[in-house]
Design an enzyme around this catalytic site. Structure first.
Site, mmCIF file in Angstrom:
data_model
loop_
_atom_site.group_PDB
_atom_site.id
_atom_site.type_symbol
_atom_site.label_atom_id
_atom_site.label_comp_id
_atom_site.label_asym_id
_atom_site.label_seq_id
_atom_site.Cartn_x
_atom_site.Cartn_y
_atom_site.Cartn_z
ATOM 1 N N ASN A 111 0.889 -1.195 -0.081
ATOM 2 C CA ASN A 111 -0.207 -0.425 0.164
ATOM 3 C C ASN A 111 0.598 1.363 -0.187
ATOM 4 O O ASN A 111 1.371 1.425 0.789
ATOM 5 C CB ASN A 111 -1.117 -0.281 1.496
ATOM 6 C CG ASN A 111 -1.175 1.459 1.362
ATOM 7 O OD1 ASN A 111 -2.025 1.859 2.991
ATOM 8 N ND2 ASN A 111 -2.295 2.587 0.531
ATOM 9 N N CYS A 257 0.221 10.337 6.757
ATOM 10 C CA CYS A 257 -0.906 10.387 5.878
ATOM 11 C C CYS A 257 -1.883 11.716 6.594
ATOM 12 O O CYS A 257 -3.131 10.696 6.875
ATOM 13 C CB CYS A 257 -1.247 10.440 4.760
ATOM 14 S SG CYS A 257 -3.250 10.642 3.614
ATOM 15 N N TYR A 263 -10.406 11.376 5.281
ATOM 16 C CA TYR A 263 -11.691 11.151 3.921
ATOM 17 C C TYR A 263 -10.961 9.057 4.417
ATOM 18 O O TYR A 263 -11.696 8.857 3.935
ATOM 19 C CB TYR A 263 -11.455 11.043 2.889
ATOM 20 C CG TYR A 263 -11.656 10.284 1.703
ATOM 21 C CD1 TYR A 263 -13.367 10.773 1.556
ATOM 22 C CD2 TYR A 263 -11.421 9.842 1.078
ATOM 23 C CE1 TYR A 263 -14.003 9.577 0.591
ATOM 24 C CE2 TYR A 263 -11.780 9.395 0.293
ATOM 25 C CZ TYR A 263 -13.196 8.696 -0.623
ATOM 26 O OH TYR A 263 -14.016 8.247 -1.061
ATOM 27 N N CYS A 420 -1.240 13.814 -4.863
ATOM 28 C CA CYS A 420 -0.498 12.832 -4.136
ATOM 29 C C CYS A 420 0.205 12.442 -4.979
ATOM 30 O O CYS A 420 -0.472 11.297 -5.868
ATOM 31 C CB CYS A 420 -1.798 12.108 -3.333
ATOM 32 S SG CYS A 420 -0.495 10.930 -1.989
ATOM 33 N N CYS A 475 1.789 14.150 6.792
ATOM 34 C CA CYS A 475 2.123 14.500 5.835
ATOM 35 C C CYS A 475 1.034 15.446 5.258
ATOM 36 O O CYS A 475 -0.358 15.743 5.013
ATOM 37 C CB CYS A 475 2.385 13.573 4.703
ATOM 38 S SG CYS A 475 2.477 14.703 2.488
ATOM 39 N N CYS A 478 -1.304 17.685 -0.084
ATOM 40 C CA CYS A 478 -2.671 17.793 -1.000
ATOM 41 C C CYS A 478 -2.998 18.655 -0.464
ATOM 42 O O CYS A 478 -3.597 19.782 -1.340
ATOM 43 C CB CYS A 478 -3.402 16.632 -0.258
ATOM 44 S SG CYS A 478 -3.988 16.050 0.746
HETATM 45 P P1 5GP Z 1 -16.083 15.806 -5.862
HETATM 46 O O1 5GP Z 1 -17.579 16.807 -6.046
HETATM 47 O O2 5GP Z 1 -14.515 16.563 -5.587
HETATM 48 O O3 5GP Z 1 -16.547 15.877 -7.204
HETATM 49 O O4 5GP Z 1 -16.674 14.854 -4.939
HETATM 50 C C1 5GP Z 1 -15.901 14.888 -3.553
HETATM 51 C C2 5GP Z 1 -16.207 13.785 -2.410
HETATM 52 O O5 5GP Z 1 -15.609 13.092 -3.355
HETATM 53 C C3 5GP Z 1 -16.455 13.823 -1.216
HETATM 54 O O6 5GP Z 1 -18.046 13.846 -0.962
HETATM 55 C C4 5GP Z 1 -14.943 13.063 -1.302
HETATM 56 O O7 5GP Z 1 -15.330 12.181 0.049
HETATM 57 C C5 5GP Z 1 -14.239 12.350 -2.131
HETATM 58 N N1 5GP Z 1 -13.468 11.799 -2.339
HETATM 59 C C6 5GP Z 1 -12.227 12.863 -1.587
HETATM 60 N N2 5GP Z 1 -11.509 11.843 -2.157
HETATM 61 C C7 5GP Z 1 -11.684 11.310 -2.713
HETATM 62 C C8 5GP Z 1 -10.450 10.125 -3.756
HETATM 63 O O8 5GP Z 1 -9.373 9.880 -2.806
HETATM 64 N N3 5GP Z 1 -11.586 8.660 -4.098
HETATM 65 C C9 5GP Z 1 -12.752 8.788 -4.325
HETATM 66 N N4 5GP Z 1 -13.724 7.645 -4.761
HETATM 67 N N5 5GP Z 1 -13.851 9.182 -3.218
HETATM 68 C C10 5GP Z 1 -13.080 10.599 -2.728
HETATM 69 MG MG MG Z 2 -17.741 11.908 0.103
#
Ligand code: 5GP
Ligand code: MG
Length: 501
Positions: A111, A257, A263, A420, A475, A478
């Site tokens: 990972n 991280c 998240y 990242c 870190c 981002c």
């Molecule tokens: P956006 O509005 O930017 O398209 O989506 C935001 C959403 O993406 C947030 O609800 C957040 O929880 C989610 N999110 C944040 N980081 C990641 C990631 O690395 N991968 C995915 N699939 N979702 C993410």
């Molecule tokens: Mg989300």
């Protein structure tokens, strides 16, 4: 991102690994795999049978019989993949990888993302090394196989001392389970123990990306694999737990991280020494002080809704704290935590017919609004992060259509401004939402909200410091563009750079 799991001295090791991977499914949904150790009587040698395929853990392991037969054995490692380096459609990239070399069989689950993999790979290519995959993880295997060290543990130590960047690793040899965490400690890795009563009278030891994998197995959390530690676990030492531990080249500072807390990790996990739930709640509370939402003390309560599920915990912290700040003795609350968006958990790959607005439909497939909660209300939507902004914008539109009077958006982390390079799959700087606007008003206008606010960088760090009793260094690249390990910004589509199929 990825989820990794390993176990030694276990009754039914593969099945326990399957449960472990199941608990870590949120860390990667592209592919899954389990490798065990066994003895092939006909060939008179140890072997490492593997089952690996695209899909979720429950898709890849549909047949219960494999745990008794093909994957029998008391040691196993497993991997859930979310590709960051190497193509996601190339089956050769599905981990764990297994190779056979002069010291026997060797399996690896990784990972993270190595920052010097490209350079190392070029050196190997010049020497004629044949690569089987397009993943950065494979260079570790070649470094081990080509090490001049005699003992296997020294070969592994030699190899992991040459790679840079982010790596939480679980390796399996014919008789050992080895857990390694890079000196910065970018990605989490935990040690757990299953006591005799749950494992046919002998203690088993397991290693996992997050502690939520232990709970499902009845294992207890023991400790973290330390940044820069290589823990060598042998069967003979399982009784006492006195495993040999080695230290990699130390760095001046750790860099765990922070986005794992924001998240990625599950709220019921303990990582980096603290419960994710507690830290995430604190993000919401801190934001309540920094960027409160409006309320009408004579009218209906302001409704605080999370964008489920990733911001449930922080939104709850935000709403609770607002009431603490603004509601005085004997007065009714001004804010109420509600679920105004409901998430469908069964969206896999869904067909979108031509002519449909793909982006809009994608969000609608995943979320729907609860009109009764939102109609005629001041609504505060809380999310953990904004990456591209496209989901948020669509959700705001839906909340307005459900009748919200005002829509305020609160983000429980700072603006994501930089990609990242340590294992999180973010788009390029140009595609990041926060980089496309001059100021917060521009962002709010595009999202279609009455107000927008993010948690400050200080607030984020302060929240972690206040909750985590042993504050390590994090870190925050981002959010800050400050990279703790120098990164080579990948050219064009680095992810596919080594594709040969
Ligand atoms: P956006 O509005 O930017 O398209 O989506 C935001 C959403 O993406 C947030 O609800 C957040 O929880 C989610 N999110 C944040 N980081 C990641 C990631 O690395 N991968 C995915 N699939 N979702 C993410
Ligand atoms: Mg989300």
């Amino acid at each position: 991102m990825c989820g990794i799991f390993g176990i030694i001295n276990a009754a039914d090791a593969a099945r326990k690994t399957y449960y472990g991977l199941h608990a870590l499914q949120h860390r990667g949904q592209e592919s899954a795999g389990i490798v065990t150790t066994a003895y092939d009587a006909a060939r008179k040698r140890a072997i490492m049978p593997a089952i690996r395929n695209f899909g979720l853990v429950t898709d890849v392991f549909r047949d219960d019989a494999v745990f008794q037969h093909k994957l029998a054995g008391d040691m196993a490692i497993g991997h859930n993949r979310y590709s960051t380096s190497g193509s996601s459609t190339n089956a050769a990239n599905i981990q764990p990888f297994v190779v056979h070399y002069r010291n026997g069989n060797l399996a690896i689950a990784h990972n993270g993302n190595l920052s010097n993999a490209t350079q190392l790979r070029q050196l190997f290519d010049l020497n004629g090394t044949l690569f089987q995959t397009t993943s950065d993880t494979e260079v570790i295997l070649h470094l081990i196989a080509q090490s001049r060290q005699f003992r296997q543990r020294d070969q592994i130590l030699d190899a992991v001392s040459q790679v840079e960047g982010a790596f939480s690793l679980i390796l399996m040899t014919d008789d050992k389970l080895i857990a390694v965490r890079d000196p910065h400690g970018f990605r989490p890795l935990m040690l757990g123990r299953i006591d005799e009563a749950h494992n046919q009278g002998k203690p088993a030891w397991c290693v996992a990306s997050e502690s939520c994998a232990f709970d499902l197995l009845g294992a207890t959390y023991v400790r973290e694999i330390q940044p820069g530690e290589m823990l060598v676990m042998e069967k003979e030492a399982c009784e006492t737990g006195n495993f040999e531990s080695y230290l990699l080249k130390p760095t001046s500072q750790t860099a765990q991280c922070i986005f794992e807390y924001v998240y990625f990790s599950r709220p019921d996990s303990r990582i980096f020494g603290e419960m994710v739930d507690k830290v995430r709640r604190k993000f919401g509370k801190t934001l309540a002080h920094e960027a409160p939402a409006p309320f009408d003390s004579k009218g209906k309560r302001t409704i605080v809704i999370p964008v489920p599920d990733s911001s449930n915990t922080s939104a709850m912290g935000y709403a609770t704290e607002l009431n603490k700040i603004y509601c005085h003795e004997g007065e009714r609350d001004h804010f109420r935590f509600e679920f105004g968006l409901i998430r469908n958990h069964y969206v896999g790959r869904t067909f979108i017919s031509p002519g449909q607005n793909a982006r809009e439909l994608k969000v609608r497939l995943k979320f729907n609004t609860v009109e009764g909660v939102l109609k005629d209300r001041i609504v505060v939507m809380v999310d953990d992060s904004i990456v591209r902004g496209t989901t948020c914008r669509q959700l705001v539109k839906m909340v307005r259509e459900a009748g919200a009077r005002e829509v305020h958006f609160r983000v429980t982390s700072p603006p994501v401004i930089s990609p990242c390079y340590y294992g999180m799959d973010f788009p390029t700087p140009d595609e990041l939402f926060a980089n496309q606007f001059e100021d917060i008003d521009g962002m709010a206008a595009w999202l279609g909200v009455d107000s927008l606010a993010y948690l400050s960088e200080e607030g984020l760090l302060e929240a972690v410091r206040e909750t985590n009793s042993i504050p390590p260094n994090y870190c925050t690249a981002c959010f800050t563009n400050k990279y703790p390990v120098p990164v080579q910004v990948p050219k064009e589509t680095e992810k596919e750079a080594f594709e040969f199929v």
